[in-house]
Design a protein around this motif. Structure first.
Motif, mmCIF file in Angstrom:
data_model
loop_
_atom_site.group_PDB
_atom_site.id
_atom_site.type_symbol
_atom_site.label_atom_id
_atom_site.label_comp_id
_atom_site.label_asym_id
_atom_site.label_seq_id
_atom_site.Cartn_x
_atom_site.Cartn_y
_atom_site.Cartn_z
ATOM 1 N N ASP A 10 0.848 -1.188 0.000
ATOM 2 C CA ASP A 10 0.000 0.000 0.000
ATOM 3 C C ASP A 10 0.882 1.236 0.000
ATOM 4 O O ASP A 10 2.072 1.170 0.283
ATOM 5 N N LYS A 11 0.291 2.365 -0.353
ATOM 6 C CA LYS A 11 1.068 3.588 -0.557
ATOM 7 C C LYS A 11 1.811 4.039 0.692
ATOM 8 O O LYS A 11 2.800 4.753 0.592
ATOM 9 N N ASN A 34 -2.622 -11.466 -3.175
ATOM 10 C CA ASN A 34 -3.693 -11.193 -2.215
ATOM 11 C C ASN A 34 -4.261 -12.482 -1.618
ATOM 12 O O ASN A 34 -5.352 -12.487 -1.077
ATOM 13 N N HIS A 53 3.069 -0.276 -10.226
ATOM 14 C CA HIS A 53 2.025 -1.305 -10.151
ATOM 15 C C HIS A 53 0.863 -0.841 -9.278
ATOM 16 O O HIS A 53 -0.303 -1.069 -9.603
ATOM 17 N N HIS A 54 1.177 -0.220 -8.160
ATOM 18 C CA HIS A 54 0.133 0.224 -7.233
ATOM 19 C C HIS A 54 -0.785 1.251 -7.888
ATOM 20 O O HIS A 54 -1.983 1.299 -7.593
ATOM 21 N N GLU A 55 -0.241 2.073 -8.778
ATOM 22 C CA GLU A 55 -1.026 3.104 -9.459
ATOM 23 C C GLU A 55 -1.733 2.579 -10.713
ATOM 24 O O GLU A 55 -2.568 3.277 -11.287
ATOM 25 N N ASN A 56 -1.432 1.357 -11.122
ATOM 26 C CA ASN A 56 -2.005 0.770 -12.331
ATOM 27 C C ASN A 56 -3.440 0.311 -12.057
ATOM 28 O O ASN A 56 -3.676 -0.522 -11.183
ATOM 29 N N PRO A 57 -4.411 0.818 -12.814
ATOM 30 C CA PRO A 57 -5.815 0.427 -12.579
ATOM 31 C C PRO A 57 -6.056 -1.082 -12.665
ATOM 32 O O PRO A 57 -6.878 -1.617 -11.912
ATOM 33 N N LYS A 59 -4.034 -3.468 -11.738
ATOM 34 C CA LYS A 59 -3.575 -4.069 -10.489
ATOM 35 C C LYS A 59 -4.462 -3.645 -9.324
ATOM 36 O O LYS A 59 -4.685 -4.408 -8.396
ATOM 37 N N GLN A 60 -5.011 -2.422 -9.378
ATOM 38 C CA GLN A 60 -5.900 -1.956 -8.308
ATOM 39 C C GLN A 60 -7.153 -2.820 -8.223
ATOM 40 O O GLN A 60 -7.633 -3.107 -7.128
ATOM 41 N N LYS A 63 -6.777 -5.824 -6.003
ATOM 42 C CA LYS A 63 -6.633 -5.592 -4.564
ATOM 43 C C LYS A 63 -5.472 -6.411 -3.970
ATOM 44 O O LYS A 63 -5.623 -7.121 -2.969
ATOM 45 N N LYS A 65 -2.322 -7.253 -1.866
ATOM 46 C CA LYS A 65 -2.084 -6.821 -0.489
ATOM 47 C C LYS A 65 -0.632 -6.932 -0.028
ATOM 48 O O LYS A 65 -0.216 -6.216 0.863
#
Length: 120
Positions: A10-11, A34, A53-57, A59-60, A63, A65
């Motif tokens: 997470d960010k 996850n 990756h975290h900002e990639n829709p 991958k979002q 979810k 973890k």
């Protein structure tokens, strides 16, 4: 010595990844998961790549973890590519996770001292 270090994906944890000894400017393999979905990759700058990756829709939606970073003081980029390929192939074959890589992993490329890495 090879090691695997896990981080919350997470960010709020990217500073911890940046401060990790293999978090920047070192070849690593990483596994994002996850518990049911997984993505395997390799990078020279894990901190920057995991943020991407975290900002990639795509991958979002999954979810994801946890980020597991695999490295070794003797890793080179070719070895990291090889380990990434093995993990993709093995995880695809065992079907425990739903693998979200868009390729089957690079296969059988040769590089300096490859037998040493295969034995680790």
């Amino acid at each position: 010595m090879s090691q695997i270090k896990s981080f919350k994906f997470d960010k709020n944890n990217f500073n911890e990844i940046r401060g990790y000894r293999f978090g920047k400017n070192w070849p690593v393999v990483y596994v994002l998961e996850n518990g049911k979905d997984v993505y395997v990759g390799q990078a020279i700058n894990a901190h920057r790549r995991l943020k991407q990756h975290h900002e990639n829709p795509e991958k979002q939606i999954l979810k994801l973890k946890t980020a597991h970073i695999l490295s070794d003081e003797e890793f080179n980029v070719s070895a990291a590519l090889d380990v990434e390929s093995w993990l993709i192939q093995y995880m695809s074959a065992d079907q425990v996770f739903t693998l979200h890589n868009k390729n089957g992993g690079l296969k059988n490329h040769n590089y300096y001292d490859r037998p040493k890495y295969k034995g680790k």
